[in-house]
Design an enzyme around this catalytic site. Sequence first.
Site, PDB file in Angstrom:
ATOM      1  N   GLU A 138       0.889  -1.156   0.000  1.00  0.00           N
ATOM      2  CA  GLU A 138       0.000   0.000   0.000  1.00  0.00           C
ATOM      3  C   GLU A 138       0.922   1.198   0.000  1.00  0.00           C
ATOM      4  OE1 GLU A 138      -1.191   3.027   1.524  1.00  0.00           O
ATOM      5  OE2 GLU A 138      -2.093   2.026   3.259  1.00  0.00           O
ATOM      6  N   CYS A 141      -2.010   7.990   4.787  1.00  0.00           N
ATOM      7  CA  CYS A 141      -2.021   7.682   3.362  1.00  0.00           C
ATOM      8  C   CYS A 141      -3.331   8.116   2.715  1.00  0.00           C
ATOM      9  CB  CYS A 141      -1.778   6.194   3.140  1.00  0.00           C
ATOM     10  SG  CYS A 141      -2.701   5.165   4.285  1.00  0.00           S
TER      11      CYS A 141
END
Lengths: 456, 456
Positions: free
Chosen positions: A201, A238
């Site tokens: 990720e 994120c």
Amino acid sequence: MRARFLETAADEIVALGDALIQTAHRETGLPVARLEGERGRTTGQLRLFAAVVREGSWVDARIDPALPDRKPLPRPDVRRMLRPIGPVAVFGASNFPLAFSVAGGDTASALAAGNPVVVKAHPAHPGTSDLVASALRSAVQKAGLPVGVFVMVHGASPEVSLALVRHEAIQAVGFTGSIRAGRALWDAAAARPRPIPVFAEMGSINPLIVLPGALRERRDAIAEGLVGSCTLGVGQFCTKPGLVLGLSSPEWDAFARSVADRARAITPGVMLHAGIQASFDRAVRELQGVAWLTDTGARVARVSAADFARQPHLAHEIFGPYTLLVTASSRGELLQLLGALDGQLTATLHGTADELAAAQDLVDVLGRVAGRLVFNGYPTGVEVSHAMHHGGPYPASSDARFTSVGSAAIFRFARPVCYQSCPPALLPPELRDENPLGISRLVDGRATRDPIPPRA
Amino acid sequence: MRARFLETAADEIVALGDALIQTAHRETGLPVARLEGERGRTTGQLRLFAAVVREGSWVDARIDPALPDRKPLPRPDVRRMLRPIGPVAVFGASNFPLAFSVAGGDTASALAAGNPVVVKAHPAHPGTSDLVASALRSAVQKAGLPVGVFVMVHGASPEVSLALVRHEAIQAVGFTGSIRAGRALWDAAAARPRPIPVFAEMGSINPLIVLPGALRERRDAIAEGLVGSCTLGVGQFCTKPGLVLGLSSPEWDAFARSVADRARAITPGVMLHAGIQASFDRAVRELQGVAWLTDTGARVARVSAADFARQPHLAHEIFGPYTLLVTASSRGELLQLLGALDGQLTATLHGTADELAAAQDLVDVLGRVAGRLVFNGYPTGVEVSHAMHHGGPYPASSDARFTSVGSAAIFRFARPVCYQSCPPALLPPELRDENPLGISRLVDGRATRDPIPPRA
């Protein structure tokens, strides 16, 4: 038993008490309240996976009973279910020292699927990692599992990480971090004699679109929410909205001023480590081709959609309290810009009820670009639940088909094994006629918890 | 509508009539009856996926309804389902000119998931490919879909294949063929600026173990079934048992003679093309370190487990009517040999009821090595059903988590999209409260077809 092990791991982390919070606070600079919340998220994830394992249906059991009278050939009895993929390497992330680190979502889901885990601790919080690792080792011992079920290694050099990914025993990799580091792991795994999947990720700028009616209805509330989302955790999430798009208008200009005023008033917290702070300062200092709306507090810049499109570097993630407002001259230009974006973890749309009802064009393009669409909200604060998807087209994640948050994360670390004409006594309980675990199974293509009727 | 399109594709293939069978017969040398059967398998696959799409639950819809009163923060409404991954490149296989080619399982599953497909026809059957492509184009037209939904290209050069895999519009790859070609596609896809998944079904020698009691019970029947399986389709199946293992004994020697006698009596059919025939002849001619039991008919060789372990080349697949008998001196040696094998599509175990009941050790090691375990049967003849798994650890397939046969093959070509706090009118039907399609969904982690109760 696996469920009990995961619950014990959660208990052992809680039992570390304030020493864990204080160590993490010292190592990361994150506030105590945030770390306490993150500890709750971490133990909650372990308990969620315990519940998933105990309920049992996650193995996607499928049974196609024999059809001995089928012509031209009889159909054999065919059954399959998910089994562990093998030892998983997990890389702790710097920005969540608990929830995406040693006992974070990757570790919890890999253990839940039945795999041993080798964690590479993040060098930014070694003491926190050691404490959590001791809790996991204690849970392994209390569950009577082999010590190799959980192992942690330290190492700041990329060579340690690459050696782990290249080790022939490792069968899958979980990672959260930068595109550069994630891609290096991906490349190493893909080049192995026997390649393995890497679930990295990585980067995302999480576009957030504000439609004109929403600005008229609640301009300042959106500005407030946006600045809060951009500066949560000092912008080190994120899912931070790093790109905010609207249509050229006086309301949009007023919104930009409202965002800038609020951002300027923020006193940025301490960042996770000196390297991240230096990277942020440099990125902001060297950013070309934008107009700065703030020069203190959280950093907000502005650019036209045309200028954004001409400068690909503006679409790169800047980790920290920063966002970029982009002014489109038309909905067509807005759609074109969104469609040209790299893959994203999230995309957010603010609009009135009428605007959203007429926004299928935007929803379609955002659904191709992003893994999660948020309506009239903010992308930070990723719910840990069954329906969550935390992933997106590259480079948001290395494999858009899998999530790293929520119970579906378990599917990264399992593979089907199929049993054809297997004697009942050799079948795993999940696949036995009588369905002793009472799980939901696909029998001849239809989901049911019913047992298989006795064969004639 | 997607279901109707797939059914029309099946109808259009049937409507090609005998011209298709004759063309395929001319191009591949496969018998007419086999090709007719394969056509049935091909149209059956298309209809199976039509049924899966029409039933609708395959999208793995998950709904976690909002919890507005949750503390410390309300839970937003989160819903997710699978959506198409994007354009898929499919490589036709030489050995199934219909079922693993232009309208084979890869194409059917990719179309079923809602993706456009670009097929690269196999150069060994261009005319067959053209006919099937015309049927698919006709189905596209009748369904009123854009012509780009199905496109086929020809090209014998690897550069054509690599260019297709590298094209930025392509989002996933389906392939069946050799390890060398599959690995080349994998490497090209992994090296893209935006990597994409490659589902390559490659090599396998499909170990088949015969336990002593089974030999005593039905030695000749097993020899008969084994030789039939090894020579079906002139040994050109990816599930051909190319490795047969047993324990040293007079019964095992008698079994070897029985296999050899039957193999010698086989008149091998014509192989798919001159290149495959030449490769087979060369492989058999140059094979070192074994004792040949036949020098005509189907080729059977024999070696000790110790010699097998010393000669890694003996574990390489030889495509064609050949198998290798391996004699182990003990069960321990047998287990060790099996555990050291590369990944396999299948593993087969023959034993008496008592032997199988005591074979958990073998089942455990085979479950780690192979994707499908067959009991007292033969691995050829892969059932197209919901529970089938046709895949295995590398190099059997490039991603052990996915099947290329059966309805679960659709999951290769879809990715989740998550909707958070989405207005009901913008939700896809699969995710609406009232569950208008009546599909099975995971609501708060529990499988159900019930609608979501109205919010208070």
